[in-house]
Design a protein around this motif. Structure first.
Motif, mmCIF file in Angstrom:
data_model
loop_
_atom_site.group_PDB
_atom_site.id
_atom_site.type_symbol
_atom_site.label_atom_id
_atom_site.label_comp_id
_atom_site.label_asym_id
_atom_site.label_seq_id
_atom_site.Cartn_x
_atom_site.Cartn_y
_atom_site.Cartn_z
ATOM 1 N N ALA A 1 -6.107 -37.366 -21.766
ATOM 2 C CA ALA A 1 -4.820 -36.678 -21.685
ATOM 3 C C ALA A 1 -4.955 -35.447 -20.801
ATOM 4 O O ALA A 1 -6.018 -34.837 -20.710
ATOM 5 C CB ALA A 1 -4.355 -36.270 -23.076
ATOM 6 N N GLN A 2 -3.858 -35.117 -20.162
ATOM 7 C CA GLN A 2 -3.893 -33.949 -19.286
ATOM 8 C C GLN A 2 -3.868 -32.671 -20.104
ATOM 9 O O GLN A 2 -3.346 -32.638 -21.216
ATOM 10 C CB GLN A 2 -2.687 -33.973 -18.347
ATOM 11 N N SER A 3 -4.426 -31.611 -19.535
ATOM 12 C CA SER A 3 -4.373 -30.303 -20.187
ATOM 13 C C SER A 3 -4.384 -29.227 -19.121
ATOM 14 O O SER A 3 -4.796 -29.450 -17.985
ATOM 15 C CB SER A 3 -5.538 -30.115 -21.155
ATOM 16 N N VAL A 4 -3.902 -28.067 -19.490
ATOM 17 C CA VAL A 4 -3.821 -26.930 -18.579
ATOM 18 C C VAL A 4 -4.368 -25.698 -19.268
ATOM 19 O O VAL A 4 -4.018 -25.431 -20.418
ATOM 20 C CB VAL A 4 -2.352 -26.668 -18.161
ATOM 21 N N THR A 5 -5.177 -24.944 -18.544
ATOM 22 C CA THR A 5 -5.720 -23.690 -19.071
ATOM 23 C C THR A 5 -5.332 -22.541 -18.162
ATOM 24 O O THR A 5 -5.570 -22.584 -16.960
ATOM 25 C CB THR A 5 -7.256 -23.751 -19.172
ATOM 26 N N GLN A 6 -4.725 -21.535 -18.752
ATOM 27 C CA GLN A 6 -4.479 -20.286 -18.057
ATOM 28 C C GLN A 6 -5.367 -19.258 -18.747
ATOM 29 O O GLN A 6 -5.073 -18.822 -19.858
ATOM 30 C CB GLN A 6 -3.000 -19.908 -18.139
ATOM 31 N N PRO A 7 -6.461 -18.892 -18.111
ATOM 32 C CA PRO A 7 -7.488 -18.089 -18.802
ATOM 33 C C PRO A 7 -7.042 -16.680 -19.162
ATOM 34 O O PRO A 7 -7.575 -16.074 -20.084
ATOM 35 C CB PRO A 7 -8.647 -18.051 -17.803
ATOM 36 N N ASP A 8 -6.073 -16.161 -18.417
ATOM 37 C CA ASP A 8 -5.658 -14.771 -18.622
ATOM 38 C C ASP A 8 -4.356 -14.719 -19.416
ATOM 39 O O ASP A 8 -3.351 -15.258 -18.985
ATOM 40 C CB ASP A 8 -5.470 -14.080 -17.276
ATOM 41 N N ILE A 9 -4.397 -14.056 -20.563
ATOM 42 C CA ILE A 9 -3.185 -13.907 -21.359
ATOM 43 C C ILE A 9 -2.284 -12.839 -20.749
ATOM 44 O O ILE A 9 -1.064 -12.995 -20.681
ATOM 45 C CB ILE A 9 -3.539 -13.536 -22.808
ATOM 46 N N HIS A 10 -2.913 -11.724 -20.321
ATOM 47 C CA HIS A 10 -2.182 -10.630 -19.676
ATOM 48 C C HIS A 10 -2.881 -10.262 -18.375
ATOM 49 O O HIS A 10 -4.113 -10.284 -18.314
ATOM 50 C CB HIS A 10 -2.145 -9.384 -20.571
ATOM 51 N N SER A 26 -6.997 -30.308 -16.377
ATOM 52 C CA SER A 26 -7.907 -31.399 -16.674
ATOM 53 C C SER A 26 -7.106 -32.679 -16.585
ATOM 54 O O SER A 26 -6.167 -32.894 -17.368
ATOM 55 C CB SER A 26 -8.492 -31.253 -18.083
ATOM 56 N N TYR A 27 -7.450 -33.485 -15.600
ATOM 57 C CA TYR A 27 -6.751 -34.749 -15.410
ATOM 58 C C TYR A 27 -7.555 -35.601 -14.454
ATOM 59 O O TYR A 27 -8.068 -35.101 -13.470
ATOM 60 C CB TYR A 27 -5.339 -34.521 -14.866
ATOM 61 N N GLY A 28 -7.665 -36.897 -14.712
ATOM 62 C CA GLY A 28 -8.545 -37.760 -13.942
ATOM 63 C C GLY A 28 -8.080 -38.053 -12.534
ATOM 64 O O GLY A 28 -8.866 -38.087 -11.604
ATOM 65 N N THR A 103 2.742 -31.051 -18.952
ATOM 66 C CA THR A 103 2.074 -30.268 -19.998
ATOM 67 C C THR A 103 1.960 -28.844 -19.497
ATOM 68 O O THR A 103 1.505 -28.614 -18.376
ATOM 69 C CB THR A 103 0.680 -30.837 -20.292
ATOM 70 N N PHE A 104 2.348 -27.897 -20.331
ATOM 71 C CA PHE A 104 2.357 -26.500 -19.923
ATOM 72 C C PHE A 104 1.129 -25.757 -20.436
ATOM 73 O O PHE A 104 0.620 -26.056 -21.529
ATOM 74 C CB PHE A 104 3.607 -25.812 -20.466
ATOM 75 N N GLY A 105 0.684 -24.781 -19.645
ATOM 76 C CA GLY A 105 -0.305 -23.835 -20.126
ATOM 77 C C GLY A 105 0.340 -22.845 -21.074
ATOM 78 O O GLY A 105 1.560 -22.864 -21.286
#
Lengths: 114, 113
Positions: A1-10, A26-28, A103-105
């Motif tokens: 499954a796809q996923s999204v990471t936004q490492p910075d909250i602020h 993350s996606y193939g 899919t949203f971060g």
């Protein structure tokens, strides 16, 4: 499954400074990638999108983003930030050949100091 | 210009009430979506619809249902509101057949007391 990471909250920047907001996915296969902006009390507005072709895409309000397959990243940039850019920014990924539902971060909140 | 309208900006309801959130789009879009937005959690998909009378569960459908009797209107229903459903609810629509961008309404901030 796809996923999204936004490492910075602020992220806090001074007005006039440059900006880079990070997004990793993350996606193939080749993803479809989006950046949205949400001003206080508003819904989300599309800033830019990448489907294929040139890996550097231009968007509205002077924003651009670069797709880097080797790093699985789609970082958003702006050379000079304005106070009105203070908002929540969301990266999203949609899968090719599937339902296309993005899919949203979790979002990055941008604070702009005068 | 594209427009997605959510009928209420702010809503306060009591625990156990049945709550209807309404969304109307004027773009003749087939796809419509309901998301829930909470701080630190981003947007989570509750339900979506590809066409009239068609609906699919998203990631967090528990406690919610939807109705799509007309193409332009997509309603989110909280059968028995609970305090953990206090949140911002966002409706969106898109064209069919591809990863097109979503067009969002301004959101409904629901408080359940």
């Amino acid at each position: 499954a796809q996923s999204v990471t936004q490492p910075d909250i602020h992220i806090t920047v001074s007005e006039g400074a440059s900006l880079e907001l990070r997004c990793n996915y993350s996606y193939g296969a080749t993803p479809y990638l989006f950046w949205y902006v949400q001003s206080p009390g508003q819904g989300l507005q599309l800033l830019l999108k990448y489907f294929s072709g040139d890996t550097l895409v231009q968007g509205i309000k002077g924003f651009e983003a670069e797709f880097k397959r080797s790093q699985s990243s789609f970082n958003l940039r702006k050379p000079s930030v304005h106070w009105s850019d203070a908002a929540e920014y969301f990266c999203a990924v949609g899968e090719s050949g599937g339902s296309y539902i993005p899919t949203f971060g979790r979002g990055t909140s941008l604070i702009v100091h005068p | 210009d594209v427009k997605v309208t959510q009928s209420s900006r702010y809503l306060v309801k009591r625990t156990g009430e049945k709550v209807f959130l309404e969304c109307v789009q004027d773009m003749d879009h087939e796809n419509m979506f309901w998301y829930r937005q909470d701080p630190g959690l981003g947007l989570r998909l509750i339900y979506f619809s590809y066409d009239v009378k068609m609906k699919e569960k998203g990631d967090i459908p528990e406690g919610y249902s939807v109705s799509r009797e007309k193409k332009e209107r997509f309603s989110l229903i909280l059968e028995s509101a609970s305090t953990n459903q206090t949140s911002m609810y966002l409706c969106a629509s898109s064209s069919p057949g591809g990863p097109w961008a979503l067009h969002f309404g301004n959101g409904t901030r629901l408080t359940v007391t």
